[in-house]
Each structure stands twice: as C-alpha cells, then as structure tokens.
Design a protein around this motif. Structure first.
Motif, PDB file in Angstrom:
ATOM      1  N   ASN A  40     -10.011  -5.751  -2.924  1.00  0.00           N
ATOM      2  CA  ASN A  40      -8.953  -6.743  -2.711  1.00  0.00           C
ATOM      3  C   ASN A  40      -8.729  -7.057  -1.237  1.00  0.00           C
ATOM      4  O   ASN A  40      -8.415  -8.193  -0.887  1.00  0.00           O
ATOM      5  N   GLU A  41      -8.910  -6.073  -0.378  1.00  0.00           N
ATOM      6  CA  GLU A  41      -8.834  -6.357   1.067  1.00  0.00           C
ATOM      7  C   GLU A  41      -9.930  -7.359   1.453  1.00  0.00           C
ATOM      8  O   GLU A  41      -9.693  -8.308   2.201  1.00  0.00           O
ATOM      9  N   TYR A  42     -11.118  -7.133   0.915  1.00  0.00           N
ATOM     10  CA  TYR A  42     -12.235  -8.044   1.210  1.00  0.00           C
ATOM     11  C   TYR A  42     -11.929  -9.454   0.711  1.00  0.00           C
ATOM     12  O   TYR A  42     -12.064 -10.434   1.453  1.00  0.00           O
ATOM     13  N   LEU A  43     -11.517  -9.549  -0.546  1.00  0.00           N
ATOM     14  CA  LEU A  43     -11.216 -10.868  -1.111  1.00  0.00           C
ATOM     15  C   LEU A  43     -10.142 -11.575  -0.293  1.00  0.00           C
ATOM     16  O   LEU A  43     -10.199 -12.778  -0.055  1.00  0.00           O
ATOM     17  N   ASP A  44      -9.170 -10.776   0.167  1.00  0.00           N
ATOM     18  CA  ASP A  44      -8.076 -11.394   0.916  1.00  0.00           C
ATOM     19  C   ASP A  44      -8.533 -11.890   2.282  1.00  0.00           C
ATOM     20  O   ASP A  44      -7.999 -12.865   2.800  1.00  0.00           O
ATOM     21  N   GLU A  45      -9.524 -11.214   2.843  1.00  0.00           N
ATOM     22  CA  GLU A  45     -10.003 -11.641   4.168  1.00  0.00           C
ATOM     23  C   GLU A  45     -10.904 -12.864   4.077  1.00  0.00           C
ATOM     24  O   GLU A  45     -11.031 -13.625   5.029  1.00  0.00           O
ATOM     25  N   HIS A  59      -1.835 -10.812   2.018  1.00  0.00           N
ATOM     26  CA  HIS A  59      -1.258  -9.749   2.843  1.00  0.00           C
ATOM     27  C   HIS A  59      -0.342 -10.399   3.880  1.00  0.00           C
ATOM     28  O   HIS A  59      -0.629 -11.497   4.342  1.00  0.00           O
ATOM     29  N   PRO A  60       0.728  -9.715   4.281  1.00  0.00           N
ATOM     30  CA  PRO A  60       1.564 -10.271   5.346  1.00  0.00           C
ATOM     31  C   PRO A  60       0.834 -10.260   6.680  1.00  0.00           C
ATOM     32  O   PRO A  60      -0.156  -9.552   6.861  1.00  0.00           O
ATOM     33  N   ALA A  61       1.357 -11.031   7.631  1.00  0.00           N
ATOM     34  CA  ALA A  61       0.662 -11.222   8.900  1.00  0.00           C
ATOM     35  C   ALA A  61       0.846 -10.046   9.869  1.00  0.00           C
ATOM     36  O   ALA A  61      -0.061  -9.724  10.637  1.00  0.00           O
ATOM     37  N   GLY A  62       1.982  -9.399   9.850  1.00  0.00           N
ATOM     38  CA  GLY A  62       2.239  -8.342  10.841  1.00  0.00           C
ATOM     39  C   GLY A  62       1.604  -7.024  10.442  1.00  0.00           C
ATOM     40  O   GLY A  62       1.653  -6.647   9.267  1.00  0.00           O
ATOM     41  N   PRO A  63       1.014  -6.306  11.406  1.00  0.00           N
ATOM     42  CA  PRO A  63       0.333  -5.042  11.099  1.00  0.00           C
ATOM     43  C   PRO A  63       1.244  -3.999  10.428  1.00  0.00           C
ATOM     44  O   PRO A  63       0.804  -3.292   9.519  1.00  0.00           O
ATOM     45  N   LEU A  64       2.485  -3.919  10.849  1.00  0.00           N
ATOM     46  CA  LEU A  64       3.368  -2.907  10.276  1.00  0.00           C
ATOM     47  C   LEU A  64       3.755  -3.291   8.842  1.00  0.00           C
ATOM     48  O   LEU A  64       3.777  -2.439   7.943  1.00  0.00           O
ATOM     49  N   ASP A  65       4.025  -4.579   8.630  1.00  0.00           N
ATOM     50  CA  ASP A  65       4.285  -5.053   7.262  1.00  0.00           C
ATOM     51  C   ASP A  65       3.072  -4.830   6.372  1.00  0.00           C
ATOM     52  O   ASP A  65       3.184  -4.424   5.220  1.00  0.00           O
ATOM     53  N   ASP A  97      -5.810   0.946  13.850  1.00  0.00           N
ATOM     54  CA  ASP A  97      -6.940   0.138  14.319  1.00  0.00           C
ATOM     55  C   ASP A  97      -6.530  -1.297  14.621  1.00  0.00           C
ATOM     56  O   ASP A  97      -7.100  -1.940  15.495  1.00  0.00           O
ATOM     57  N   GLU A  98      -5.540  -1.782  13.898  1.00  0.00           N
ATOM     58  CA  GLU A  98      -5.099  -3.160  14.136  1.00  0.00           C
ATOM     59  C   GLU A  98      -4.234  -3.279  15.381  1.00  0.00           C
ATOM     60  O   GLU A  98      -4.164  -4.335  15.998  1.00  0.00           O
ATOM     61  N   VAL A  99      -3.576  -2.170  15.737  1.00  0.00           N
ATOM     62  CA  VAL A  99      -2.570  -2.253  16.794  1.00  0.00           C
ATOM     63  C   VAL A  99      -3.091  -1.745  18.145  1.00  0.00           C
ATOM     64  O   VAL A  99      -2.706  -2.264  19.194  1.00  0.00           O
ATOM     65  N   TYR A 100      -3.953  -0.734  18.123  1.00  0.00           N
ATOM     66  CA  TYR A 100      -4.408  -0.129  19.388  1.00  0.00           C
ATOM     67  C   TYR A 100      -5.902  -0.360  19.590  1.00  0.00           C
ATOM     68  O   TYR A 100      -6.696  -0.014  18.708  1.00  0.00           O
TER      69      TYR A 100
END
Lengths: 235, 235
Positions: A71-76, A83-89, B75-78
């Motif tokens: 699913n990560e692949y499909l989403d990319e 997926h949300p845009a912010g890394p922490l989200d 990996d996304e942040v640093y």
C-alpha cells in the motif's frame, strides 16, 4: 505511469490482500488479481514470496510482499495520495496501520478458537484492543476526518469481519464504543470497501473457519447466505 | 528542523529498538534514550504505546510505535536518506525489512527453546529463512551496494545476535551462505552498529534468555563476558 499493470496475488478471504484491493479501487488502478486457495503455495508463488505469505504484488519482474509495503508503494505511484503530507502525521498513520494488524490477529484467534472458553478469551483480548483504539482515534467519519486514508484501508477488513458476527449485546464490539461504531459504518458504506471482496465472501469466510473447527461460526448470521450478505451490505 | 529532540523508549536488548538506534546514529541525530527492563510497562509507557510494545519514539506530544514506522519517520526527517529514491526500489527494501522481522522471530524462538529438540527445530526454521535471504540478496558489501540503507539497520540486530552463538560448524548459520557472511561482517564493522547496544549487551542477552530457561545460552561463548565481547567486536 511507466510501471506495468500490477498483479495482486491473494486469497479471497485474506484481510491483508483486501487492504491492497481497497487501495487499488480508491485509486482506480487497472490491475489483475490472482486468487490462491488458503494454504495453496505453488512453486511460482514461493519463488515470488520468500515468506510464503499472501498478498504479493507483482510489478513487472519485481514482487512486493507485505500488505503495508504494497500500500505504501501504491500510494507513492498512483494518485490521489492517501497518506498525509507531514512526516509526523504519516508516522502516526503508519503506526495505526500496524495496530490494525494486531486487531486482525486477535480476530483470527477469535474465529479459530475451538471452544467457547477460547472464543471468549480471544474476544476479551480483541475488546481490550478496541478500547485502546476507541481512546486513540477521533474519526470524522474516516480515521483522519473527511478524507479516506491508508489507515481506513487497513481497518476496513477487520470491521467487515466483525460485522459478520451477530453477537449477543453484551459481547457486541461496537456497543459503548461510539467512535469505532461511527467509523466502521462509514467504511462499510464506502464503494471501495464494498467492492473489495468477492460476492460470496461471507459464505467463504464461514466455511474457512468452520473447517478449522472454530466455534465462532455459530455467531455468523445463520447458515443463510442472504442474511449474511444483507448484514454486510447494510450494516 | 523544527521537531523537538526525539526520545527513544526501549529495552537494552530489544532488537527492534536497536534498529532505531542504528538509524539515529547513522544520521547523527541528537536524541535521548530511556531504557525499560524487559516486561516493565509503567503507566506512562502504556499511555504512549497502545500495543504495549517497545520501541516507542516520542517526538513532542506524539508517540510513534513500531520500529519500521519509527525508521521511516527518521529517514524522512533527518538526512541523509537511507531509503532508495525509486518507489519500486523502496518497496523492495521495505519488504526485506519485514523479512528481517521474521528472522528475528525465528531467533527469539531459537534462544527461548527450553530443550535441545526445540532449539534444533527453531534453528532449522531460521536456516530455511537464511536460505531465502541468501538467494534474494546481492550485498556489496551492504544490502544495496556501497550505501548503507534501512535494510541494513533492520538486519544488523539479527546478525549481531547470531554472532554471539558459537555453534558447531554443521550448525553455523554463515557456512555455505557466503553472501550473508560477507554482509554480516560489513555490518559488524560499522560504527553505527557497534555503538547501537550497551557495553554489556552480550551478558544481558545471555542472562535474559538464561532466565527464560533457553538451552541455547550454552552456545554463548562461555560464561566469560570478555570472550563474548571480543567475539562481538571482532567477528
């Protein structure tokens, strides 16, 4: 889009393969699906999947295994981004996707339990998990508000399976968990979720766990397939 | 960098927490680490980790759980990026990271086996897994060539634990698996890997599985901590 048309390999009742189908449908991806029977592992499949597990997504010569990775692949690769845009989200979403896998494991234990005691024990474990979920989420109506996300695709197969059980009120997994109840209703009404399983999914689901001797099949809405189907489609 | 200094919560012998430490060290991140004892779950921790599992990465008010999720976030942040740039390559890497988790589960079963038969059975399962790995990889010297990646961080804790066992030649996990053998040597020599555990890790590792009655502790290079330490540092 330069990648070739992806092929998903899964079982018809596999909740992890279903996660990928939901995402493929959300994105309107042109894909093929190859169904194996549960436990069937032909040589060509073992060559693709070093863990011997479904689902596998075949993209040209590359085989991607593990539903969250698929699913990560499909989403990319395919819009729109779920997926949300912010890394922490995004990290928070990914963590809840892992949580959904634990809920599916509880559910498998529930459905496989060979006796009443085992079933109640597994149900209690799932209930504790659902309590953590109820505390941790704030759906409106989806996990992250109005936009459908990969977390929704990860939980929908678990809720669809719980929806098939007609449990007595005191065991009802949605009673006293209003946030989860609202969320699972929104998911059950979503086209991508409704279209993520084969027509006779409820019967296949019941047959599979019945053949394993699971006592929980007695809670499936009778042997009446139509009733199961209605319950699934009109939760 | 606007995010506050992250805090990792883990056990000293947890291989999943170690994956995150390796990535934090590779990136030179300023972080704190809080160690719990294995099985210790204070209330503040359960409030952070709905699955009750380590590791957890605390970033301000957000708690990220699951090591693969933590490492994706880091990996996304640093910088520098440890994931490859192409989505399909990244998916392949992520899938092997999941594979590493299965290898760690095999290894836990090996170390926990209460008798010789159970140990040999678990070892055989791990050996089959290593055969898949040997076939699936082409390290040079790291998983993806000269550049260290998240896959390397995921496997290093498994190899470090295998390195602690002085097994008879016929059980040696690296014999007849030259690609894995080359790879694990490169990982053992890497600063971020060597500095990812506490000084007395081998003794703690032995004590933990010894207290669980695992027969495999007899293969730890004697009760002599120095010998263990040497074996770890000069593989």
């Amino acid at each position: 889009m330069t990648d070739p048309r992806p092929e998903l390999v899964s079982y018809r009742i596999c909740p992890f393969g279903q996660r990928a189908v939901i995402v493929l449908r959300e994105k309107g991806v042109d894909f093929t699906i190859t169904h194996l029977e549960p436990g069937e592992r032909p040589d060509w499949f073992l060559a693709l999947s070093p863990l011997g597990k479904v689902p596998v997504l075949r993209v040209g010569d590359t085989a991607i295994f593990e539903s969250s990775v698929i699913n990560e692949y499909l989403d990319e690769v395919y819009p729109p981004r779920l997926h949300p845009a912010g890394p922490l989200d995004r990290a928070r979403h990914r963590a809840w996707i892992e949580f959904a896998a634990a809920l599916l494991a509880d559910q498998f234990a529930m459905m496989s339990a060979p006796d009443e005691g085992g079933f109640r024990e597994a149900l209690q474990k799932a209930a504790a998990r659902l309590d953590s979920l109820e505390q941790g989420i704030d759906p409106g109506p989806y996990f992250d508000g109005a936009a459908f996300s990969l977390v929704d695709a990860a939980f929908a197969p678990a809720f669809m399976r719980l929806d098939l059980l007609a449990l007595p009120a005191e065991l009802d997994p949605y009673r006293a968990r209003p946030k989860i109840d609202r969320w699972r209703r929104a998911l059950a009404a979503r086209d991508s979720v409704r279209d993520s399983v084969v027509e006779d999914f409820p019967e296949r689901f019941g047959r599979f766990f019945g053949s394993k001797g699971g006592v929980a099949v007695r809670f499936l809405a009778g042997a009446d397939g139509d009733a199961l189907q209605r319950r699934r489609i009109n939760p």
